[in-house]
Design a protein around this motif. Structure first.
Motif, PDB file in Angstrom:
ATOM      1  N   ASP A   7       0.807  -1.224   0.000  1.00 38.99           N
ATOM      2  CA  ASP A   7       0.000   0.000   0.000  1.00 38.99           C
ATOM      3  C   ASP A   7       0.840   1.275   0.000  1.00 38.99           C
ATOM      4  OD1 ASP A   7      -2.603  -1.257   0.165  1.00 38.99           O
ATOM      5  OD2 ASP A   7      -2.081  -1.770   2.237  1.00 38.99           O
ATOM      6  N   MET A   8       2.121   1.144   0.269  1.00 38.15           N
ATOM      7  CA  MET A   8       2.991   2.320   0.355  1.00 38.15           C
ATOM      8  C   MET A   8       3.173   2.939  -1.031  1.00 38.15           C
ATOM      9  SD  MET A   8       3.913   2.363   3.646  1.00 38.15           S
ATOM     10  CE  MET A   8       5.567   2.853   4.081  1.00 38.15           C
ATOM     11  N   SER A   9       3.277   4.275  -1.074  1.00 41.91           N
ATOM     12  CA  SER A   9       3.404   4.957  -2.356  1.00 41.91           C
ATOM     13  C   SER A   9       4.847   5.314  -2.705  1.00 41.91           C
ATOM     14  CB  SER A   9       2.557   6.227  -2.375  1.00 41.91           C
ATOM     15  OG  SER A   9       3.033   7.169  -1.435  1.00 41.91           O
ATOM     16  N   LEU A  10       5.697   5.482  -1.714  1.00 44.27           N
ATOM     17  CA  LEU A  10       7.086   5.859  -1.968  1.00 44.27           C
ATOM     18  C   LEU A  10       7.949   4.609  -2.049  1.00 44.27           C
ATOM     19  CD1 LEU A  10       7.345   8.950   0.422  1.00 44.27           C
ATOM     20  CD2 LEU A  10       6.747   8.882  -2.008  1.00 44.27           C
ATOM     21  N   LYS A  57      -6.394   5.308   2.171  1.00 45.14           N
ATOM     22  CA  LYS A  57      -5.031   5.150   1.665  1.00 45.14           C
ATOM     23  C   LYS A  57      -4.396   6.514   1.397  1.00 45.14           C
ATOM     24  CE  LYS A  57      -4.230   1.536  -0.931  1.00 45.14           C
ATOM     25  NZ  LYS A  57      -4.004   0.608  -2.054  1.00 45.14           N
ATOM     26  N   THR A  58      -5.205   7.515   1.063  1.00 39.40           N
ATOM     27  CA  THR A  58      -4.658   8.854   0.824  1.00 39.40           C
ATOM     28  C   THR A  58      -4.001   9.406   2.090  1.00 39.40           C
ATOM     29  OG1 THR A  58      -6.820   9.850   1.278  1.00 39.40           O
ATOM     30  CG2 THR A  58      -6.255   9.443  -1.040  1.00 39.40           C
ATOM     31  N   HIS A  61      -0.566   7.801   2.396  1.00 39.25           N
ATOM     32  CA  HIS A  61       0.370   8.425   1.461  1.00 39.25           C
ATOM     33  C   HIS A  61       0.763   9.827   1.917  1.00 39.25           C
ATOM     34  CE1 HIS A  61      -1.297   5.553  -1.858  1.00 39.25           C
ATOM     35  NE2 HIS A  61      -0.569   4.925  -0.951  1.00 39.25           N
ATOM     36  N   LYS A  62      -0.188  10.561   2.466  1.00 39.46           N
ATOM     37  CA  LYS A  62       0.144  11.895   2.987  1.00 39.46           C
ATOM     38  C   LYS A  62       1.128  11.754   4.156  1.00 39.46           C
ATOM     39  CE  LYS A  62      -0.755  16.362   4.054  1.00 39.46           C
ATOM     40  NZ  LYS A  62      -1.838  17.234   4.318  1.00 39.46           N
ATOM     41  N   GLU A  64       3.289   9.370   4.627  1.00 36.47           N
ATOM     42  CA  GLU A  64       4.599   9.045   4.049  1.00 36.47           C
ATOM     43  C   GLU A  64       5.311  10.306   3.583  1.00 36.47           C
ATOM     44  OE1 GLU A  64       5.292   5.429   1.442  1.00 36.47           O
ATOM     45  OE2 GLU A  64       3.150   5.808   1.166  1.00 36.47           O
ATOM     46  N   SER A  65       4.598  11.141   2.864  1.00 39.35           N
ATOM     47  CA  SER A  65       5.187  12.381   2.343  1.00 39.35           C
ATOM     48  C   SER A  65       5.596  13.312   3.469  1.00 39.35           C
ATOM     49  CB  SER A  65       4.205  13.080   1.403  1.00 39.35           C
ATOM     50  OG  SER A  65       3.971  12.289   0.262  1.00 39.35           O
TER      51      SER A  65
END
Length: 96
Positions: A7-10, A57-58, A61-62, A64-65
């Motif tokens: 599920d991670m975006s980075l 999930k957003t 991701h936020k 993570e950023s």
């Protein structure tokens, strides 16, 4: 856990520890936080989202950023990073 590695975006993370590492059990504590360790970031973000009652999930991701781009260098412990992420996501604070 709400989310897992897929599920991670980075993609900059190392995955040297296993998800069953004892540092990733219970509540975030005074353990040193390593922002490049994927399992640790995932653990802290899952705990933060659990605290907020969020499952989008957003938000993951936020988070993570936020950790990658805006985490203050003075925050070195899991509990402090957790609390900071919760506060930032709760406020829906912009990056930077």
């Amino acid at each position: 856990m709400l989310f897992d590695k897929s599920d991670m975006s980075l993609t900059h993370y190392s995955w040297r520890t296993g998800p069953k590492d004892s540092r990733f059990e219970g509540e975030p504590d005074g353990s040193e936080f390593v922002p490049e360790e994927g399992n640790e970031v995932l653990y802290v973000l899952n705990k933060a989202l659990e605290t907020l009652g969020a499952s989008e999930k957003t938000k993951l991701h936020k988070g993570e950023s936020l950790i990658k781009e805006a985490l203050p260098s003075a925050l070195r412990q899991q509990r402090d990073v957790h609390d900071w992420v919760v506060e930032r996501l709760e406020e829906d604070a912009p990056l930077g």
